[in-house]
Design a protein around this motif. Structure first.
Motif, PDB file in Angstrom:
ATOM      1  N   CYS A   1      -4.662  29.368 -43.959  1.00 18.46           N
ATOM      2  CA  CYS A   1      -3.923  28.301 -43.217  1.00 18.46           C
ATOM      3  C   CYS A   1      -2.470  28.538 -43.018  1.00 18.46           C
ATOM      4  N   LYS A   2      -1.847  28.899 -44.036  1.00 19.27           N
ATOM      5  CA  LYS A   2      -0.404  29.225 -44.008  1.00 19.27           C
ATOM      6  C   LYS A   2      -0.126  30.322 -43.138  1.00 19.27           C
ATOM      7  N   GLU A   3      -0.974  31.505 -43.310  1.00 17.50           N
ATOM      8  CA  GLU A   3      -0.763  32.805 -42.557  1.00 17.50           C
ATOM      9  C   GLU A   3      -1.208  32.872 -41.191  1.00 17.50           C
ATOM     10  N   LEU A   4      -2.227  32.214 -41.012  1.00 15.90           N
ATOM     11  CA  LEU A   4      -2.858  32.465 -39.598  1.00 15.90           C
ATOM     12  C   LEU A   4      -3.317  31.040 -38.887  1.00 15.90           C
ATOM     13  N   LEU A   5      -3.990  29.973 -39.553  1.00 13.07           N
ATOM     14  CA  LEU A   5      -4.466  28.850 -38.792  1.00 13.07           C
ATOM     15  C   LEU A   5      -3.509  28.137 -38.255  1.00 13.07           C
ATOM     16  N   ALA A   6      -2.434  27.602 -38.907  1.00 10.99           N
ATOM     17  CA  ALA A   6      -1.341  26.511 -38.753  1.00 10.99           C
ATOM     18  C   ALA A   6      -0.059  26.958 -38.633  1.00 10.99           C
ATOM     19  N   ASN A   7       0.485  26.587 -37.629  1.00 12.83           N
ATOM     20  CA  ASN A   7       2.011  26.532 -37.657  1.00 12.83           C
ATOM     21  C   ASN A   7       2.817  25.566 -38.211  1.00 12.83           C
ATOM     22  N   PRO A   8       3.245  25.932 -39.424  1.00 12.13           N
ATOM     23  CA  PRO A   8       3.872  24.691 -40.594  1.00 12.13           C
ATOM     24  C   PRO A   8       5.045  24.192 -39.746  1.00 12.13           C
ATOM     25  N   VAL A   9       5.575  24.584 -38.818  1.00  9.53           N
ATOM     26  CA  VAL A   9       6.702  23.972 -38.119  1.00  9.53           C
ATOM     27  C   VAL A   9       6.138  22.532 -37.375  1.00  9.53           C
ATOM     28  N   ILE A  10       5.039  22.727 -36.616  1.00 11.51           N
ATOM     29  CA  ILE A  10       4.634  21.570 -35.882  1.00 11.51           C
ATOM     30  C   ILE A  10       3.111  21.125 -36.063  1.00 11.51           C
ATOM     31  N   GLU A  11       2.526  21.795 -37.199  1.00 11.87           N
ATOM     32  CA  GLU A  11       1.194  21.347 -37.358  1.00 11.87           C
ATOM     33  C   GLU A  11       1.052  21.096 -39.073  1.00 11.87           C
ATOM     34  N   ASN A  12      -0.027  20.176 -39.143  1.00 11.55           N
ATOM     35  CA  ASN A  12      -0.489  19.954 -40.576  1.00 11.55           C
ATOM     36  C   ASN A  12      -1.870  20.570 -40.411  1.00 11.55           C
ATOM     37  N   TYR A  13      -2.122  20.779 -41.957  1.00 10.22           N
ATOM     38  CA  TYR A  13      -3.739  21.241 -42.131  1.00 10.22           C
ATOM     39  C   TYR A  13      -4.290  20.700 -43.172  1.00 10.22           C
ATOM     40  N   ARG A  14      -5.486  20.696 -43.451  1.00 10.64           N
ATOM     41  CA  ARG A  14      -6.306  20.110 -44.653  1.00 10.64           C
ATOM     42  C   ARG A  14      -7.425  20.716 -44.566  1.00 10.64           C
ATOM     43  N   TYR A  15      -8.209  20.922 -45.588  1.00 13.91           N
ATOM     44  CA  TYR A  15      -9.317  21.670 -45.715  1.00 13.91           C
ATOM     45  C   TYR A  15     -10.352  20.831 -46.693  1.00 13.91           C
ATOM     46  N   GLU A  16     -11.583  20.999 -46.788  1.00 15.07           N
ATOM     47  CA  GLU A  16     -12.528  20.699 -47.812  1.00 15.07           C
ATOM     48  C   GLU A  16     -13.364  21.746 -48.005  1.00 15.07           C
ATOM     49  N   LEU A  17     -13.790  22.020 -49.359  1.00 13.83           N
ATOM     50  CA  LEU A  17     -14.833  22.845 -49.703  1.00 13.83           C
ATOM     51  C   LEU A  17     -16.076  22.148 -49.903  1.00 13.83           C
ATOM     52  N   GLU A  18     -17.056  22.837 -49.472  1.00  9.99           N
ATOM     53  CA  GLU A  18     -18.397  22.597 -49.373  1.00  9.99           C
ATOM     54  C   GLU A  18     -18.918  22.544 -50.937  1.00  9.99           C
ATOM     55  N   GLY A  19     -19.208  21.504 -51.587  1.00  9.61           N
ATOM     56  CA  GLY A  19     -19.867  21.946 -53.047  1.00  9.61           C
ATOM     57  C   GLY A  19     -19.050  22.072 -54.144  1.00  9.61           C
ATOM     58  N   ALA A  20     -17.483  21.643 -53.908  1.00  8.77           N
ATOM     59  CA  ALA A  20     -16.563  21.808 -54.738  1.00  8.77           C
ATOM     60  C   ALA A  20     -16.240  20.639 -55.331  1.00  8.77           C
TER      61      ALA A  20
END
Lengths: 81, 81
Positions: free
Chosen positions: A62-81
Motif C-alpha cells: 500500500c505504502k510503496e505502490l497502491l496509495a499516495n499517502p499525501v492525498i489518499e487513505n488506504y485500508r485492507y482486510e485479509l480473508e480468513g484472518a
C-alpha cells in the motif's frame, strides 16, 4: 491468503471522477444522490499464510505502490484472518 | 445514507491493470504475490433513508452507470442498513 485493499481520496481532496459520476447520474434522471467519491479497489492474492506477515507485506504494498499517502487513505482486510 | 459500491472484473476477463500492479510489485522487490485484480470502488451518499428504496436506487446506479454487466460484477453495502 486473499486481501482486499481499498484506496480512497482524503477528505477535502478534489475528486473529479466522483463529480463526473454524480453529474452523469443526474443526466440519467437518477435523483437523490448527494455526493459521489471514487476510489480504487485491489484484490491481492498472497502466498503468505501467516496473518501478521501478510499484513506487513500489505503495508509495504500500500505504502510503496497502491496509495499516495499525501492525498489518499488506504485500508485492507485479509480473508480468513 | 451512505453506500459503498465495489465493481470487479468477472473471472476470466483479462485485467491489464492488475497485471501491471503485480509486475511493479516484483520490480519493487516485494515477493509472495500470486495475483492482483483491480476493480473500482465508489462511495455514494444517498438522500434516501429507507433501505429498500435506497437499494433500488443503487441497483439502477450500478446497472446503468457504474458496472458493465457483460464483463463486470458489482456489489454494494449500505451503511446502517
Amino acid at each position: 491468503m486473499k486481501a482486499r485493499v481499498t484506496v480512497t481520496l482524503k477528505t477535502g481532496v478534489l475528486d473529479p471522477q466522483g463529480k463526473a459520476i454524480a453529474h452523469a447520474l443526474g443526466s440519467l434522471g437518477i435523483d437523490g444522490v448527494d455526493g459521489v467519491r471514487q476510489g480504487k479497489y485491489i484484490e491481492v492474492e498472497l502466498a503468505e499464510t501467516d496473518p501478521e506477515r501478510a499484513k506487513a507485506t500489505l503495508e509495504r504494498i500500500c505504502k510503496e505502490l497502491l496509495a499516495n499517502p499525501v492525498i489518499e487513505n488506504y485500508r485492507y482486510e485479509l480473508e480468513g484472518a
